[in-house]
Scaffold this motif. Structure first.
Motif, PDB file in Angstrom:
ATOM      1  N   ALA A  18       0.809  -1.223   0.000  1.00  0.00           N
ATOM      2  CA  ALA A  18       0.000   0.000   0.000  1.00  0.00           C
ATOM      3  C   ALA A  18       0.840   1.270   0.000  1.00  0.00           C
ATOM      4  CB  ALA A  18      -0.938   0.002   1.212  1.00  0.00           C
ATOM      5  N   ILE A  19       1.933   1.254   0.765  1.00  0.00           N
ATOM      6  CA  ILE A  19       2.682   2.503   0.928  1.00  0.00           C
ATOM      7  C   ILE A  19       3.264   3.021  -0.401  1.00  0.00           C
ATOM      8  CG2 ILE A  19       4.728   3.527   2.023  1.00  0.00           C
ATOM      9  CD1 ILE A  19       3.959   1.945   4.570  1.00  0.00           C
ATOM     10  N   PRO A  20       3.859   2.173  -1.231  1.00  0.00           N
ATOM     11  CA  PRO A  20       4.367   2.713  -2.504  1.00  0.00           C
ATOM     12  C   PRO A  20       3.260   3.341  -3.354  1.00  0.00           C
ATOM     13  CG  PRO A  20       5.246   0.523  -2.087  1.00  0.00           C
ATOM     14  CD  PRO A  20       4.195   0.759  -1.050  1.00  0.00           C
ATOM     15  N   ALA A  21       2.062   2.785  -3.296  1.00  0.00           N
ATOM     16  CA  ALA A  21       0.948   3.363  -4.065  1.00  0.00           C
ATOM     17  C   ALA A  21       0.619   4.757  -3.544  1.00  0.00           C
ATOM     18  CB  ALA A  21      -0.272   2.449  -3.988  1.00  0.00           C
ATOM     19  N   ARG A  22       0.549   4.873  -2.225  1.00  0.00           N
ATOM     20  CA  ARG A  22       0.267   6.173  -1.621  1.00  0.00           C
ATOM     21  C   ARG A  22       1.366   7.177  -1.935  1.00  0.00           C
ATOM     22  NH1 ARG A  22      -4.419   7.374  -1.098  1.00  0.00           N
ATOM     23  NH2 ARG A  22      -5.641   6.619   0.643  1.00  0.00           N
ATOM     24  N   VAL A  23       2.610   6.749  -1.830  1.00  0.00           N
ATOM     25  CA  VAL A  23       3.729   7.654  -2.124  1.00  0.00           C
ATOM     26  C   VAL A  23       3.665   8.117  -3.573  1.00  0.00           C
ATOM     27  CG1 VAL A  23       6.248   7.793  -2.353  1.00  0.00           C
ATOM     28  CG2 VAL A  23       5.243   6.749  -0.313  1.00  0.00           C
ATOM     29  N   ALA A  24       3.256   7.224  -4.459  1.00  0.00           N
ATOM     30  CA  ALA A  24       3.160   7.581  -5.881  1.00  0.00           C
ATOM     31  C   ALA A  24       2.034   8.570  -6.139  1.00  0.00           C
ATOM     32  CB  ALA A  24       2.964   6.323  -6.726  1.00  0.00           C
ATOM     33  N   GLY A  25       1.074   8.636  -5.215  1.00  0.00           N
ATOM     34  CA  GLY A  25      -0.015   9.584  -5.388  1.00  0.00           C
ATOM     35  C   GLY A  25      -1.346   8.974  -5.765  1.00  0.00           C
ATOM     36  N   VAL A  26      -1.454   7.656  -5.672  1.00  0.00           N
ATOM     37  CA  VAL A  26      -2.724   6.987  -5.984  1.00  0.00           C
ATOM     38  C   VAL A  26      -3.774   7.426  -4.962  1.00  0.00           C
ATOM     39  CG1 VAL A  26      -3.889   4.740  -6.042  1.00  0.00           C
ATOM     40  CG2 VAL A  26      -1.591   5.006  -7.032  1.00  0.00           C
ATOM     41  N   SER A  27      -4.942   7.843  -5.433  1.00  0.00           N
ATOM     42  CA  SER A  27      -5.913   8.395  -4.478  1.00  0.00           C
ATOM     43  C   SER A  27      -6.847   7.332  -3.906  1.00  0.00           C
ATOM     44  CB  SER A  27      -6.726   9.515  -5.130  1.00  0.00           C
ATOM     45  OG  SER A  27      -7.327   9.064  -6.306  1.00  0.00           O
ATOM     46  N   ARG A  28      -7.116   6.270  -4.655  1.00  0.00           N
ATOM     47  CA  ARG A  28      -8.018   5.232  -4.122  1.00  0.00           C
ATOM     48  C   ARG A  28      -7.304   3.890  -4.063  1.00  0.00           C
ATOM     49  NH1 ARG A  28     -11.938   1.862  -7.208  1.00  0.00           N
ATOM     50  NH2 ARG A  28     -12.839   0.550  -5.582  1.00  0.00           N
ATOM     51  N   LEU A  29      -7.226   3.329  -2.863  1.00  0.00           N
ATOM     52  CA  LEU A  29      -6.609   2.024  -2.642  1.00  0.00           C
ATOM     53  C   LEU A  29      -7.649   1.094  -2.067  1.00  0.00           C
ATOM     54  CD1 LEU A  29      -3.216   2.746  -0.825  1.00  0.00           C
ATOM     55  CD2 LEU A  29      -3.607   2.169  -3.209  1.00  0.00           C
ATOM     56  N   SER A  56       7.492  -1.098  -6.375  1.00  0.00           N
ATOM     57  CA  SER A  56       8.074   0.224  -6.155  1.00  0.00           C
ATOM     58  C   SER A  56       7.055   1.270  -6.557  1.00  0.00           C
ATOM     59  CB  SER A  56       9.322   0.384  -7.025  1.00  0.00           C
ATOM     60  OG  SER A  56       8.921   0.518  -8.377  1.00  0.00           O
ATOM     61  N   VAL A  57       7.423   2.523  -6.433  1.00  0.00           N
ATOM     62  CA  VAL A  57       6.509   3.572  -6.895  1.00  0.00           C
ATOM     63  C   VAL A  57       6.249   3.459  -8.393  1.00  0.00           C
ATOM     64  CG1 VAL A  57       7.121   5.191  -5.052  1.00  0.00           C
ATOM     65  CG2 VAL A  57       8.371   5.263  -7.222  1.00  0.00           C
ATOM     66  N   PHE A  58       7.178   2.848  -9.128  1.00  0.00           N
ATOM     67  CA  PHE A  58       6.994   2.731 -10.579  1.00  0.00           C
ATOM     68  C   PHE A  58       5.792   1.860 -10.937  1.00  0.00           C
ATOM     69  CE2 PHE A  58      11.438   3.880 -10.023  1.00  0.00           C
ATOM     70  CZ  PHE A  58      11.540   4.943 -10.910  1.00  0.00           C
ATOM     71  N   ASP A  59       5.386   0.992 -10.031  1.00  0.00           N
ATOM     72  CA  ASP A  59       4.201   0.173 -10.292  1.00  0.00           C
ATOM     73  C   ASP A  59       2.914   0.983 -10.237  1.00  0.00           C
ATOM     74  OD1 ASP A  59       4.950  -2.864 -10.298  1.00  0.00           O
ATOM     75  OD2 ASP A  59       6.271  -1.884  -8.869  1.00  0.00           O
ATOM     76  N   PHE A  60       2.991   2.177  -9.692  1.00  0.00           N
ATOM     77  CA  PHE A  60       1.783   2.965  -9.476  1.00  0.00           C
ATOM     78  C   PHE A  60       1.818   4.290 -10.229  1.00  0.00           C
ATOM     79  CE2 PHE A  60       2.581   0.244  -5.796  1.00  0.00           C
ATOM     80  CZ  PHE A  60       1.469  -0.575  -5.899  1.00  0.00           C
ATOM     81  N   LEU A  61       2.786   4.395 -11.122  1.00  0.00           N
ATOM     82  CA  LEU A  61       2.932   5.581 -11.961  1.00  0.00           C
ATOM     83  C   LEU A  61       2.887   5.145 -13.420  1.00  0.00           C
ATOM     84  CD1 LEU A  61       6.031   7.144 -10.131  1.00  0.00           C
ATOM     85  CD2 LEU A  61       3.715   8.074 -10.085  1.00  0.00           C
ATOM     86  N   LYS A  62       2.464   6.038 -14.274  1.00  0.00           N
ATOM     87  CA  LYS A  62       2.617   5.769 -15.711  1.00  0.00           C
ATOM     88  C   LYS A  62       3.100   7.048 -16.356  1.00  0.00           C
ATOM     89  CE  LYS A  62      -1.790   7.273 -15.424  1.00  0.00           C
ATOM     90  NZ  LYS A  62      -2.131   8.608 -15.892  1.00  0.00           N
ATOM     91  N   ARG A  63       3.620   6.881 -17.550  1.00  0.00           N
ATOM     92  CA  ARG A  63       4.262   7.989 -18.248  1.00  0.00           C
ATOM     93  C   ARG A  63       3.410   8.476 -19.415  1.00  0.00           C
ATOM     94  NH1 ARG A  63       7.764   3.817 -17.649  1.00  0.00           N
ATOM     95  NH2 ARG A  63       7.317   3.134 -19.755  1.00  0.00           N
ATOM     96  N   THR A  64       3.358   9.768 -19.581  1.00  0.00           N
ATOM     97  CA  THR A  64       2.838  10.341 -20.819  1.00  0.00           C
ATOM     98  C   THR A  64       4.003  11.068 -21.471  1.00  0.00           C
ATOM     99  OG1 THR A  64       0.641  10.666 -19.872  1.00  0.00           O
ATOM    100  CG2 THR A  64       1.183  11.946 -21.839  1.00  0.00           C
TER     101      THR A  64
END
Lengths: 433, 433
Positions: free
Chosen positions: B146-157, B383-391
């Protein structure tokens, strides 16, 4: 082509239907693909020869004949006109530069407890590139798949491209050479994916397979996932264009058609804030179709999946774009950067009136392998990150262990993992010894 | 447990057999999982209630009863001893700090042709966390997912955790609260994965599903891949420990057993350069097993999958480690950093004699969700990369288009994509207008 307007009370239902529209072929090929993979695993090269004879309509003498020789690559290169070779080279240099700029840095930090923590990026050893053959044999796709792997530091790049009736596109070979591909195999379909994942007597296995393909290739990638890494499974391509009335309608029409000409299942969506301008774009689409070589495909795509969405103001557009999460997003607006800042989900964005998506398909530098079918919600375009993996590391001495070890013991005991707890506790206890 | 020595002429065959050893259960659950997913898609909440009654042995009154209430979470928190709560908090703070340090920066570059190119990272909107229940209900796993998702900025977990016989682990709830989970669902198995991927009346769909699970969960993740993102499919855990004779054999033995106690399919491998030391470790393993609560599981893992590999010198070890590509790698050597520099493939490394893997499982900071089963060749830990995507984005004006557009036209024409070519050419031609 459907027309929707946010001013229309039926808008939400119409937009939801557009979102739910399935554009993929729904053919079930699971079993056929599983059988091909099992055959390749069991019989190796022999299976590759047989499948190639059956599906690509030419019979290799043996598995060695599947490999494209240096002589063939050299001959192909000689046949490429200088102008085209220069264009390939410009594209390759720009793609290299953009991907090199993406390379991440390793991380190392010492914290207050005295531990050193780190994260190290290393390239994969071997990557397989799938390149579609037949009607979609695209040299640009070779550059876009191979160059990021090379920039990441991958040492072995094996490429598989089907050769229907034995024929290969010389420009594909030239692109592979320019991009630094190590091996080229005249091999396609699920059998190519199986060979790259599991290896055969001739083709050594790879660690990750990337590149678009037909429904068999996509299903095969899905089935070998876990054995090797794969990229996102590509569906039909799509573009969403936000264009105000200051644009030339013909420019917008050609951008919509550039997407539509890929495939009958492709989707082109115009979002406009001016009804008369939208009408002019639609008329320009019809006018261009009259002279477009791939008009049959483009017209079918536009008729079946095209859409024009009229918004009352641009603030309405951003949430619609996020719900579409398009592969390609053109922002032909006065302030395209501000518009992009308000949008969360898109694979790639093209800013300004002179930035057609086709520029990005070939020469701009960012990757054209992008998440399709609303997967830009969670997926990204191909990049160096697809060819790197991370090793995290922890360095602790006795003092560092003493600082945080007791908490580890408490948690391990709470989880009922006593060897975990003991492995820390025994070292804490040993401090005084 | 097998013993191999690089000095032995049969070493290569023995090592290859170790590599090929299948540790995963090979139960075919494809069809069962496909049926569950289809039911959840067709019948939503009602299917969730029925599967929970069938598989978890308690019948929710309705789908609302699947959701853990605020009151239940508060009650669970009150029941957690202060010492454990402090340990969870220390772990959470350290995990947060390490993952925050991973956050990548956006990229923006202007090139010599006058184009601006960029790459922007944005978080996913919604993420589903699967947390195993029953014998493997681990609060540490909640923090790590959960924490890496939150750090990445995911709003709903949204978190799903099965509650066999209706019971949940209070510490799991406490960890979820500490980690910032938005919703907790008493739901497990393929039905949980299906609900998170497709949504039901009660549970809104997510964009990516992460977290380990049993064979049904793993197969369900595989089947919903494409609809949503997934993390690597976790197999049984493993550790490779490189240890010289300066170590305490009991420390090494406990680290081997900490891995072995997870699961009968877990694998612990010792690589040593001293036969007498290796013997001492093996004896210490037996001695610890006599008093270890999970001795039955650990002994079975050690007997079936354990290995001791004797090398003549440490230079021999690195290529063996790379072929094993272990999830966990302990380097209990005089110069662990130098040893790590010579190794390419490992999920996470633990450097030094006072850095047991259990430290990383709980409190060090790096993630304990790591690639298993040799997939560290191509995959990385969570890691945070699992919860981020690139444009990626491209900004071009007329001058920029003029500089590189002709090459795009040449390539588009060579690929037979005339609308692509025209969409660039029409803007080049318009320069003088």
């Amino acid at each position: 082509m459907i027309r929707l307007s946010t001013a229309d009370p039926g808008f939400e239902a119409g937009f939801a239907a557009l979102l739910a529209q399935a554009r993929e072929t729904t053919a079930r090929v699971d079993a056929a693909v599983a059988a091909i993979i099992a055959e390749v695993r069991a019989r190796g090269d022999a299976a590759l020869v047989e499948y190639t004879a059956r599906f690509d309509r030419w019979r290799p003498a043996d598995a060695a004949a599947l490999r494209v020789t240096e002589e063939e690559i050299e001959a192909a290169l000689r046949g490429v006109p200088a102008g085209l070779r220069a264009a390939l080279d410009l594209a390759a240099r720009r793609i290299e530069a953009f991907h090199r700029a993406q390379m991440p840095r390793d991380l190392e930090m010492r914290d207050e407890a005295g531990l050193c923590l780190g994260l190290r990026w290393t390239p994969l050893d071997a990557v397989g590139l799938y390149v579609p053959g037949g009607k979609a044999a695209y040299p640009s796709s070779v550059l876009m798949n191979a160059i990021p792997a090379r920039v990441a530091g991958v040492s072995r790049l094996a490429m598989c491209v089907p050769a229907p009736d034995g024929a290969l596109n010389p420009l594909v070979l030239a692109a592979a050479r320019r991009a630094g591909v190590s091996e080229i195999w005249r091999l396609g379909g699920a059998q190519a994916v199986a060979a790259m994942a599991w290896g055969t007597e001739s083709l050594a296995p790879v660690d990750r397979i990337v590149g678009p393909g037909n429904v068999y290739v996509a299903e095969a990638k899905r089935q070998v996932f876990g054995r090797v890494g794969i990229d996102s499974i590509a569906g039909p391509s799509e573009v969403v264009i936000l264009a105000d009335a200051a644009n030339d309608p013909r420019h917008v029409a050609l951008d919509l058609l550039a997407q539509a000409e890929h495939d009958e299942a492709a989707q082109s969506i115009l979002v406009a804030d001016d009804a008369a301008f939208a009408d002019a774009v639609v008329a320009a689409v019809e006018a261009e179709l009259a002279t477009l070589p791939r008009a049959a495909i483009a017209a079918e795509s536009w008729r079946r999946h095209g859409a024009v969405i009229l918004v009352r103001d641009w603030a309405e557009a951003a949430p619609l774009v996020d719900r579409l999460a398009p592969e390609h997003l053109q922002l032909m607006l006065a302030e395209p950067r501000a518009a992009l800042a308000g949008i969360r989900h898109a694979g790639a964005a093209f800013l300004g009136r002179f930035c057609p998506e086709a520029l990005g398909d070939y020469v701009a530098g960012p990757n054209h392998v992008l998440p399709t079918g609303r997967t830009a919600r969670f997926a990204s375009g191909l990049s160096v990150f697809d060819f790197l993996k991370r090793t995290t590391w922890i360095e602790a001495d006795q003092a560092g262990l003493a600082a945080i070890g007791p908490a580890a013991v408490a948690l391990a005991e709470a989880e009922g993992l006593d060897a975990h707890a003991r492995s820390v506790a025994v070292r804490l206890a040993g401090r005084g010894a």
